[in-house]
Every structure is written in C-alpha cells, then in structure tokens.
Design a protein around this motif. Structure first.
Motif, PDB file in Angstrom:
ATOM      1  N   ASN A  14       9.655   7.182   5.472  1.00 53.41           N
ATOM      2  CA  ASN A  14       9.336   7.301   4.051  1.00 53.41           C
ATOM      3  C   ASN A  14      10.331   8.287   3.458  1.00 53.41           C
ATOM      4  OD1 ASN A  14       8.338   8.221   1.545  1.00 53.41           O
ATOM      5  ND2 ASN A  14       6.251   7.645   2.086  1.00 53.41           N
ATOM      6  N   VAL A  15      11.301   7.763   2.712  1.00 52.95           N
ATOM      7  CA  VAL A  15      12.409   8.589   2.246  1.00 52.95           C
ATOM      8  C   VAL A  15      12.131   9.273   0.918  1.00 52.95           C
ATOM      9  CG1 VAL A  15      14.181   7.343   3.525  1.00 52.95           C
ATOM     10  CG2 VAL A  15      13.491   6.514   1.261  1.00 52.95           C
ATOM     11  N   SER A  16      10.970   9.005   0.317  1.00 54.42           N
ATOM     12  CA  SER A  16      10.575   9.687  -0.915  1.00 54.42           C
ATOM     13  C   SER A  16      11.714   9.675  -1.939  1.00 54.42           C
ATOM     14  CB  SER A  16      10.163  11.133  -0.597  1.00 54.42           C
ATOM     15  OG  SER A  16       9.546  11.746  -1.699  1.00 54.42           O
ATOM     16  N   MET A  17      12.312   8.508  -2.106  1.00 58.95           N
ATOM     17  CA  MET A  17      13.500   8.372  -2.935  1.00 58.95           C
ATOM     18  C   MET A  17      13.196   7.718  -4.283  1.00 58.95           C
ATOM     19  SD  MET A  17      17.206   6.780  -1.837  1.00 58.95           S
ATOM     20  CE  MET A  17      17.081   7.212  -0.106  1.00 58.95           C
ATOM     21  N   GLU A  18      11.907   7.666  -4.653  1.00 56.43           N
ATOM     22  CA  GLU A  18      11.589   7.099  -5.954  1.00 56.43           C
ATOM     23  C   GLU A  18      12.112   8.024  -7.049  1.00 56.43           C
ATOM     24  OE1 GLU A  18       8.351   9.981  -5.310  1.00 56.43           O
ATOM     25  OE2 GLU A  18       9.425   8.560  -4.039  1.00 56.43           O
ATOM     26  N   ALA A  19      12.424   7.462  -8.196  1.00 59.40           N
ATOM     27  CA  ALA A  19      13.161   8.202  -9.222  1.00 59.40           C
ATOM     28  C   ALA A  19      12.411   9.420  -9.734  1.00 59.40           C
ATOM     29  CB  ALA A  19      13.497   7.268 -10.391  1.00 59.40           C
ATOM     30  N   GLU A  20      11.086   9.393  -9.732  1.00 57.13           N
ATOM     31  CA  GLU A  20      10.328  10.498 -10.310  1.00 57.13           C
ATOM     32  C   GLU A  20      10.631  11.830  -9.629  1.00 57.13           C
ATOM     33  OE1 GLU A  20       5.651  11.589 -11.150  1.00 57.13           O
ATOM     34  OE2 GLU A  20       6.215   9.546 -10.658  1.00 57.13           O
TER      35      GLU A  20
END
Length: 372
Positions: A14-20
């Motif tokens: 889970n790279v937590s790369m969402e834009a937010e």
C-alpha cells in the motif's frame, strides 16, 4: 529476486500515493496532483517507494492506493519510467514490462445519501467507494511475466445484495440502513476484485487482488466493517467450488474459480484476526481455508515499533496491525521464505520508514515461492 525460472517473489504494498496526501489538511485532490508528481520524477515520497521496490525486487507486485489515471502514459507508465527505471540512491533500476490497471469504485459518485448525514454529495462517504474523485485509492499490478489480459476477470460491478448470506446493515430501529434504490445498485467492492492470470515459464499463476474498505469511519451500524468482511469473504467463496456459484464478473461470466491452477490472494485487506476493528471471522475464514497457506511474514522493525505487543513482529502498518497479506495456494506452490520490508533503527534504509510521510503508513510484504 528470482533464482531460477520457477522461483519468484510476489509482494503487496500500500503505497499511500493518492493525491490527497500531497495537499494541506482539509483540501481535496484530483488526479492532476499525482500526474504532476509522476511526471516530475523527483517527488521524495515516490522516490522512497521506488527505492523500496528496487531493494526488494519483487517479480510481481500489487500496489494499492495508487490512483487510477485513465491515461497510462500519465499514470503507471510515468511511474515505471520516471521512478522505477531510475536508480534511487544507488539501487538498481527495475523493469516491469507487464501491468494491469483498471477502474475502481472509489470516488465514483452515487446519487444517494449513503452515510445518512442528510446530504447526498456524491463524494466521500456518498461515493460507491470512499473517495473524493473517481480513481482515488486505485490499484495496480506490475509483473515481470506476461499477463493473460484476455482472461482477466474483474468484479467491480458485482452487487453486494447478490452475495448469499451477506451481512445486513440496519439502523437503530432495525430498518435497512440503505434505501432500496441505493441497495439495488450497491457494489460489493469498495475498489474492485481482480483475478489476473500470469504465465511464468510455461506455468500458470492466478493473482487474486483486492483492497477492502477499512472497517472504520462509520457508526454503530458498522456498515464499513460488514462490507470489509464480505469483500474478504468473496475470495473464500471464489476458491470454494460450488460455494462461489453466485459470483459473476464484469463481463457477465458466472461462477467462481474452477481451476486447480496455483494462485495467490494478496492486498491490503484491512483486517486482522487479533487486532483492529474488523469482523475477525472474515479474515480468519480466508487464513484457515483448506486451499490457502499463510507464511506469516515478519520484521525486526515491526517488533521494535511496538516492543510490548505480542503480535508486533507480524505488523505491516505503522498503526500496529497486520493488514497486508500475500497468501499462496497449497496446490502448486512451495513457500521458500517471506518478510516485511521494515528495517529496524540500526539497519540500512531505516530512513525510508522512519516517518509516515517518508514513504507510506504500510510496509511492503513479500513471499518467495517455487511453482511446482
């Protein structure tokens, strides 16, 4: 790293790369935020993620919380070319010539007040999967081996109501939580469920990938906890012969997995049998399934992070839980070793995990296996 043809490393991250993540608190992003950072090639968080992948060198890796961007050139291919194909602090570049990338339910607007706060906003908790724009918290599979794309099955549109014995969400007075019109359209998957077959030196391997909703951020009705349970239960039924007869994919093909080919169930499942807020029966039924083996990977870094926790060594997230899984089938697979990329404070590359914002609040989980 592959030793010879039938020995492979499979990982989930889970790279937590969402834009937010890139915006000040309280602001909501859009796909352009991540597009710009993927194009730049110098975003520190993405460089750290790329270095972790370059150091662990999976042959197949499933990434969650990587926004779905319709243009591959601006999304997955920009990540491959501008980050993974570039040495990060001396680590060898890595190439994934094959990938699978498809739409998800997160951020897809519904016309209903799904969280019953009196407003139908179409975003956030009123989207079919929590998100503030379509594609947020998306999924991506990268592979060194060919993907049989014509045989991929996706289940994004499978309706929750069509799962026999689904967990029912009700209000305090016992009436249904979701209005009937919403329930008729409600998808089971908060993102999607994928069955992606690979061909590895003449052998076939199926990757069953998903990212169920966190079982929190709701109320006493536990609507997210019940959805998480049933999203995990989907795979239990899918690999259980006639038990999965009710399942249909996005092309209309009915039935579960009717093959004896080896498979791997993987992803951020947001559930643990011993910690957290998930309904434990869901993940327990998967881990104890007669077709599944559970390597239970661990790390020194996780144990050090929570020294008084008896389950700490197996944690895969900084918020102290085993949330991420790589679960090979018993048939056709011999597990060789497993682990979590979580360096301890005295180990090399601890800086990659020292702070949440450096890379992710999750850790890469890998399993080395031999296809028989």
């Amino acid at each position: 790293m592959s030793i010879h043809a039938t020995e492979i490393r499979i990982a989930t991250f889970n790279v937590s790369m969402e834009a937010e993540n890139y915006l000040p608190k309280g602001q909501r992003g859009n796909q352009q935020v991540l597009i710009d950072r993927l194009a730049d090639g110098k975003e520190p968080q993405i460089q750290a993620i790329a270095r972790i992948i370059q150091l662990t060198r999976p042959d197949v890796i499933f990434l969650t919380e990587f926004d779905y961007i319709e243009s591959p050139a601006q999304g997955v291919e920009a990540f491959l070319q501008n980050y993974l194909a570039v040495s990060q602090l001396g680590a060898a570049p890595i190439d994934y010539p094959y990938y699978f990338y498809a739409e998800v339910n997160t951020g897809q607007p519904s016309p209903f007040d799904l969280n019953r706060d009196g407003q139908s906003t179409g975003v956030g908790a009123d989207a079919w999967g929590f998100g503030f724009y379509p594609g947020q918290y998306g999924m991506l599979l990268l592979s060194r081996y060919p993907i049989l794309k014509d045989e991929v099955r996706t289940f994004r549109q499978f309706k929750w109501q069509d799962m026999p014995g689904h967990l029912t969400t009700v209000q305090a007075d016992g009436s249904p939580w979701y209005e009937d019109a919403a329930w008729q359209q409600f998808p089971l998957s908060s993102k999607s469920h994928w069955d992606v077959p690979l061909t590895i030196d003449g052998k076939r391997l199926h990757v069953f990938a998903s990212h169920p909703t966190p079982p929190v951020f709701d109320g006493p009705e536990n609507r997210n906890g019940k959805r998480n349970h049933d999203e995990i239960r989907f795979w239990v039924d899918y690999i259980s012969g006639e038990q999965g007869h009710y399942i249909y994919d996005d092309s209309g093909l009915a039935g579960g997995f009717d093959s004896q080919a080896p498979f791997v169930v993987l992803g951020d499942l947001n559930a643990s049998t011993v910690e957290g807020d998930a309904i434990a029966a869901g993940i327990q039924s998967l881990l104890q399934h007669p077709r599944i083996q559970d390597p239970q990977p661990g790390s020194r870094g996780a144990a050090e992070h929570s020294p008084d926790n008896p389950f700490a060594a197996q944690h895969t997230a900084v918020w102290r839980m085993r949330a991420d899984y790589v679960l090979p089938s018993k048939a056709g697979i011999q597990v060789l070793s497993s682990g979590v990329f979580w360096p301890a404070a005295d180990e090399a590359d601890y800086s990659l995990v020292k702070k949440r914002e450096t890379s992710s609040d999750h850790r890469l989980v890998w399993v080395d296996m031999r296809l028989k």
